[in-house]
Enzyme design. Structure first.
Site, PDB file in Angstrom:
ATOM      1  N   LYS A  44       0.842  -0.940  -0.007  1.00 17.53           N
ATOM      2  CA  LYS A  44      -0.339  -0.006   0.136  1.00 17.53           C
ATOM      3  C   LYS A  44       0.927   1.326   0.130  1.00 17.53           C
ATOM      4  O   LYS A  44       1.940   1.060   0.083  1.00 17.53           O
ATOM      5  CB  LYS A  44      -0.377   0.034   1.085  1.00 17.53           C
ATOM      6  CG  LYS A  44      -1.819   1.180   1.731  1.00 17.53           C
ATOM      7  CD  LYS A  44      -2.988   1.710   0.785  1.00 17.53           C
ATOM      8  CE  LYS A  44      -3.042   3.059   0.679  1.00 17.53           C
ATOM      9  NZ  LYS A  44      -4.277   3.703  -0.212  1.00 17.53           N
ATOM     10  N   CYS A 128      -2.217   9.912  -6.468  1.00 13.01           N
ATOM     11  CA  CYS A 128      -3.186   9.708  -5.665  1.00 13.01           C
ATOM     12  C   CYS A 128      -4.386  10.280  -5.902  1.00 13.01           C
ATOM     13  O   CYS A 128      -4.460  11.938  -5.873  1.00 13.01           O
ATOM     14  CB  CYS A 128      -2.816   9.710  -4.022  1.00 13.01           C
ATOM     15  SG  CYS A 128      -4.180   9.609  -3.187  1.00 13.01           S
ATOM     16  N   GLY A 219     -11.436  -0.926 -12.412  1.00 10.30           N
ATOM     17  CA  GLY A 219     -12.309  -2.163 -12.886  1.00 10.30           C
ATOM     18  C   GLY A 219     -12.812  -1.789 -14.463  1.00 10.30           C
ATOM     19  O   GLY A 219     -12.061  -1.081 -15.168  1.00 10.30           O
ATOM     20  N   GLY A 269      -6.345  -4.739  -9.401  1.00  7.07           N
ATOM     21  CA  GLY A 269      -6.886  -4.336  -8.379  1.00  7.07           C
ATOM     22  C   GLY A 269      -8.732  -4.390  -8.223  1.00  7.07           C
ATOM     23  O   GLY A 269      -8.743  -5.729  -6.752  1.00  7.07           O
TER      24      GLY A 269
HETATM   25  O1  RRO Z   1      -5.412   5.418  -0.618  1.00  6.18           O
HETATM   26  C1  RRO Z   1      -6.099   5.885  -1.626  1.00  6.18           C
HETATM   27  O2  RRO Z   1      -7.448   6.209  -1.692  1.00  6.18           O
HETATM   28  C2  RRO Z   1      -5.916   5.629  -3.225  1.00  6.18           C
HETATM   29  C3  RRO Z   1      -4.753   6.236  -3.578  1.00  6.18           C
HETATM   30 BR1  RRO Z   1      -3.406   5.845  -1.901  1.00  6.18          BR
HETATM   31  C4  RRO Z   1      -4.334   5.820  -5.130  1.00  6.18           C
HETATM   32  O3  RRO Z   1      -2.826   6.051  -5.364  1.00  6.18           O
HETATM   33  N1  RRO Z   1      -5.596   5.500  -6.084  1.00  6.18           N
HETATM   34  C5  RRO Z   1      -6.719   5.345  -5.232  1.00  6.18           C
HETATM   35  O4  RRO Z   1      -7.620   5.582  -6.035  1.00  6.18           O
HETATM   36  N2  RRO Z   1      -6.828   5.817  -4.504  1.00  6.18           N
END
Ligand code: RRO
Length: 309
Positions: A44, A128, A219, A269
């Site tokens: 993560k 992100c 997805g 994912g």
């Molecule tokens: O943690 C998140 O909300 C998140 C991250 Br860091 C990311 O790079 N991509 C995403 O879809 N969620």
């Protein structure tokens, strides 16, 4: 067909792995990935300090994928760096994902990794979409270039970058020009498509609490965008720079198509979230059936071999 495959000079038993963020926040999830048929794993995305992330509900399964507004919940760099560094060969085969909320934080994270015994691969998440007040860095080309200049002043372990999806050929040109100027090991396309919205037909409400319902889409919804981003960067990046393909993988055919576009590893994912770690064995069987039917002996013979008309 044998799925054994080289990436960055390392040998993996399969090109498949999890996408950062899915099934990789806790040590117990990481152990399950290690015991699965995945070729390797990524942790993560870690920040310097542990974070709880956004309020729940912050994830929803949708008819054709998922929406998440997690907000970067993670146990902090030390937790993941300790995990990867205590694996055989100091985690040489593993991926460690990190991001900073500022240039200073990103540099501090990378200095810590630099000084550690970790011998694996670092992925810098520049995309992100879910932390309020923190735009996706890789949509700001000048800021991305400035950050990479500072990073490569000192960082000399293998480093890849996680990119958001782009939708304009001019943006592929601009980002590829920047990436080609640096000793980047690989690019990973794509992160979720940021700030989508889903409305629950039963309640006429949004499905997640943070950010009034906006969230990153993953997805099947994102597969054409993922294929396009891998293909676009395959055509623009110097051949020394590898590509990881991520987005919309549900079947062996989806894996095959990302490889055709130029990916040499493929991440899973949403489907991993929905199916669990058994997804890797299923995808490998499906991919092998396709390769056998097409008489392809090794993955390197078909990576990037998409034909145009
Ligand atoms: O943690 C998140 O909300 C998140 C991250 Br860091 C990311 O790079 N991509 C995403 O879809 N969620």
């Amino acid at each position: 067909t044998n799925l054994t495959h080289e990436f960055l000079g390392r040998t993996f038993t399969s090109p498949l792995m999890n996408a950062a963020g899915v099934h990789c926040e806790s040590i117990s999830e990481l152990r399950e990935l290690q015991q699965s048929a995945a070729g390797t794993l990524i942790t993560k995305t870690a920040t310097l300090q542990p974070r709880q992330g956004n309020q729940s509900p912050r994830y929803a399964d949708l008819p054709f994928g998922s929406l998440n507004a997690m907000g970067l919940p993670n146990f902090g760099l030390d937790y993941y760096l300790d995990f990867v560094s205590t694996q055989p060969a100091n985690g040489r085969q593993l991926f460690l994902s990190v991001t900073g909320f500022s240039t200073a934080e990103t540099l501090e994270l990378l200095h810590k990794i630099s000084a550690s015994d970790f011998q694996g691969i670092t992925e810098l998440n520049l995309s992100c979409p879910n932390v309020e007040g923190h735009p996706q860095l890789a949509y700001d080309f000048a800021a991305t270039k400035q950050l990479l200049q500072q990073v490569f002043n000192f960082f000399d372990k293998p480093l890849g970058i996680k990119l958001p999806p782009y939708f304009d050929l001019a943006h592929f040109d601009q980002m590829a020009t920047i990436i080609n100027q640096f000793p980047i090991a690989y690019v990973n396309c794509i992160n979720s498509i940021g700030n989508g919205l889903f409305i629950d037909p039963q309640t006429d409400t949004v499905v997640t609490r943070p950010k009034t319902g906006f969230g990153g889409i993953g997805g099947a919804y994102v597969k054409p965008t993922a294929l396009a981003n891998v293909w676009a960067f395959h055509q623009r990046l110097e051949s020394r720079i590898a590509i990881i393909g991520t987005g919309g993988v549900r079947t062996g055919r989806d894996v095959y198509e990302l490889l055709l576009c130029g990916a040499s590893m493929v991440q899973v994912g949403t489907q991993l979230h929905q199916e669990g770690v058994d997804v890797f064995a299923r995808l490998e069987t499906e991919l092998q059936e396709i390769l056998t039917a097409k008489k392809i002996d090794q993955l390197t013979d078909m990576i990037g071999q998409l034909q145009t008309l």
